[in-house]
Design an enzyme around this catalytic site. Structure first.
Site, short mmCIF file in Angstrom:
data_model
loop_
_atom_site.label_atom_id
_atom_site.label_comp_id
_atom_site.label_asym_id
_atom_site.label_seq_id
_atom_site.Cartn_x
_atom_site.Cartn_y
_atom_site.Cartn_z
N LYS A 2 43.77 36.59 41.59
CA LYS A 2 42.39 36.42 41.08
C LYS A 2 41.49 37.54 41.61
CE LYS A 2 38.80 33.01 40.25
NZ LYS A 2 38.65 33.45 38.86
N HIS A 21 42.35 29.86 45.08
CA HIS A 21 43.07 30.36 43.91
C HIS A 21 44.21 31.29 44.34
CE1 HIS A 21 39.51 29.00 41.63
NE2 HIS A 21 40.33 28.95 40.60
N1 LIG Z 1 37.68 29.08 31.84
C1 LIG Z 1 38.85 28.69 32.35
O1 LIG Z 1 39.26 27.52 32.23
C2 LIG Z 1 39.70 29.70 33.05
C3 LIG Z 1 39.22 30.95 33.23
N2 LIG Z 1 40.03 31.92 33.73
C4 LIG Z 1 39.48 33.25 33.75
O2 LIG Z 1 40.07 33.98 32.68
C5 LIG Z 1 40.17 35.35 33.02
C6 LIG Z 1 41.59 35.82 32.87
O3 LIG Z 1 42.39 35.15 33.81
P1 LIG Z 1 43.98 35.43 33.90
O4 LIG Z 1 44.62 35.16 32.61
O5 LIG Z 1 44.43 34.71 35.11
O6 LIG Z 1 43.96 36.98 34.23
P2 LIG Z 1 45.08 38.06 33.89
O7 LIG Z 1 44.72 39.29 34.66
O8 LIG Z 1 46.43 37.48 34.04
O9 LIG Z 1 44.85 38.29 32.35
C7 LIG Z 1 43.76 39.01 31.84
C8 LIG Z 1 44.28 39.83 30.69
O10 LIG Z 1 43.19 40.56 30.12
C9 LIG Z 1 43.60 41.90 30.03
N3 LIG Z 1 42.46 42.80 30.08
C10 LIG Z 1 41.73 43.13 31.16
N4 LIG Z 1 40.80 44.04 30.82
C11 LIG Z 1 40.99 44.28 29.51
C12 LIG Z 1 40.36 45.14 28.58
N5 LIG Z 1 39.35 45.93 28.94
N6 LIG Z 1 40.79 45.12 27.30
C13 LIG Z 1 41.82 44.32 26.92
N7 LIG Z 1 42.45 43.50 27.76
C14 LIG Z 1 42.05 43.48 29.04
C15 LIG Z 1 44.51 42.11 31.22
O11 LIG Z 1 45.29 43.27 31.07
P3 LIG Z 1 45.81 44.01 32.41
O12 LIG Z 1 46.70 43.04 33.10
O13 LIG Z 1 46.51 45.20 31.87
O14 LIG Z 1 44.58 44.34 33.19
C16 LIG Z 1 45.33 40.83 31.16
O15 LIG Z 1 46.35 40.90 30.20
C17 LIG Z 1 39.61 35.47 34.44
O16 LIG Z 1 38.25 35.84 34.36
C18 LIG Z 1 39.75 34.05 34.99
O17 LIG Z 1 38.84 33.76 36.00
C19 LIG Z 1 41.31 31.67 34.09
C20 LIG Z 1 41.82 30.42 33.98
C21 LIG Z 1 41.05 29.32 33.46
O1 LIG Z 2 41.31 32.91 37.69
C1 LIG Z 2 41.75 31.74 37.60
O2 LIG Z 2 42.95 31.48 37.74
C2 LIG Z 2 40.81 30.66 37.30
N1 LIG Z 2 39.57 30.98 37.07
C3 LIG Z 2 38.53 30.11 36.70
C4 LIG Z 2 37.34 30.27 37.63
O3 LIG Z 2 37.04 31.40 38.07
O4 LIG Z 2 36.68 29.28 37.91
C5 LIG Z 2 38.97 28.71 36.46
C6 LIG Z 2 40.20 28.25 37.15
O5 LIG Z 2 39.88 27.73 38.40
C7 LIG Z 2 41.29 29.28 37.23
#
Ligand SMILES: NC(=O)C1=CN([C@@H]2O[C@H](COP(=O)(O)OP(=O)(O)OC[C@H]3O[C@@H](n4cnc5c(N)ncnc54)[C@H](OP(=O)(O)O)[C@@H]3O)[C@@H](O)[C@H]2O)C=CC1
Ligand SMILES: O=C(O)C1=N[C@H](C(=O)O)C[C@H](O)C1
Length: 254
Positions: A146, A142
């Site tokens: 991450k 990743h």
């Molecule tokens: N299920 C799926 O298909 C996928 C899952 N994911 C998962 O989704 C999650 C987010 O990924 P991603 O978008 O890349 O991460 P990012 O860090 O880009 O986005 C997360 C967001 O959540 C905010 N956030 C964090 N803590 C808080 C809080 N306590 N209250 C409010 N907002 C908060 C962050 O703010 P700040 O930046 O200020 O911390 C940021 O804006 C991860 O756990 C990732 O593994 C990602 C892609 C696909």
């Molecule tokens: O953090 C990410 O970017 C992603 N997180 C998910 C995971 O932890 O499996 C899914 C995806 O691979 C992207």
């Protein structure tokens, strides 16, 4: 993912953006959710989850476990359905999700793509056929931003392989190797994590035997695949009132 989700909602006439949340100290607070896309939606980005949920059908959450738990409690109180894409939950935190699903309908999946959802089934099938004499290793890569490892997807793939073999992943997982490790224990499932650059998300499940290897690989090339899956999950919840579902339910792959 917030960006990819907004793009997905704007492109789908069957969906209406009702709210958009960020941290209280985010510079985005008060801005129109469509601003980054040159749109005026009338929805201001806020940090007031309770206000955002009023009148909403489904919340889509991709944040961090702490934030997710706060949103789960708010959805439970407001009786709003929930799609959870966040990864990195502890076993105790997952129990909170299971308990909330007694009151509201939830789709919870570490990977919302069609390909990885199919891969879970392929891994189960392969593990059954390759049950004897094949070592299972899961390799994931990743982007540099991450924060959790191994990825939620890698763990889910490990669970799929372990359950097909009648094993408990918590007891057979090996999360890292260094130094004089000794020979590989045949009953273990190994994990290797790579982090760097802008890799969207690669997962390989390797079955290594004597004289051959089977490798099942998924590579995401755009985060749109996760966002579209999450929005598909939101629509799936329309007909559900309570219960815990995953993407295999959404795609009828169970
Ligand atoms: N299920 C799926 O298909 C996928 C899952 N994911 C998962 O989704 C999650 C987010 O990924 P991603 O978008 O890349 O991460 P990012 O860090 O880009 O986005 C997360 C967001 O959540 C905010 N956030 C964090 N803590 C808080 C809080 N306590 N209250 C409010 N907002 C908060 C962050 O703010 P700040 O930046 O200020 O911390 C940021 O804006 C991860 O756990 C990732 O593994 C990602 C892609 C696909
Ligand atoms: O953090 C990410 O970017 C992603 N997180 C998910 C995971 O932890 O499996 C899914 C995806 O691979 C992207």
């Amino acid at each position: 993912m917030g960006h990819a989700l907004l793009e997905g909602v704007f492109a789908d006439e069957g969906l209406t953006l009702h709210g958009a949340l960020d941290r209280a100290d985010s510079v985005q607070i008060g801005h129109d959710a469509g601003e980054q896309f040159g749109k005026t939606t009338g929805v201001k980005i806020s940090h007031d989850v309770h206000a955002a949920l009023q009148g909403a059908d489904v919340m889509v959450d991709f944040t961090r476990p702490d934030a997710s738990l706060e949103y789960i409690a708010a959805c439970r109180e407001a009786k709003v359905k929930l799609v959870i894409g966040t990864t990195g939950f502890s076993a105790e935190q997952k129990q909170v999700i299971e308990s909330a699903a007694q009151d509201i309908a939830i789709v919870f999946a570490p990977n919302m793509s069609v390909g990885v959802t199919l891969l879970i089934n392929l891994v189960q099938a392969a593990a059954k056929v390759l049950a004897d004499g094949y070592d299972i290793e899961i390799i994931e890569a990743h982007h540099r931003h991450k924060v959790d490892a191994p990825s939620g997807t890698a763990l889910r793939l490990g669970e799929a392989a372990a359950s097909a073999l009648g094993r408990d992943l918590a007891e057979c997982a090996v999360y890292g190797r260094e130094g004089v490790t000794g020979e590989r224990d045949a009953n273990t499932i190994g994990f290797a994590t790579v982090r760097g650059g802008d890799v969207v998300g690669d997962h390989t499940v390797l079955f290594a035997g004597i004289g051959e290897r089977v490798e099942l690989t998924h590579k995401a090339s755009s985060r749109a695949t996760f966002a579209l899956g999450a929005l598909r999950a939101a629509k799936f919840l329309q007909s559900k009132n309570t219960g815990l579902y995953d993407m295999r339910d959404v795609l009828a792959l169970k």
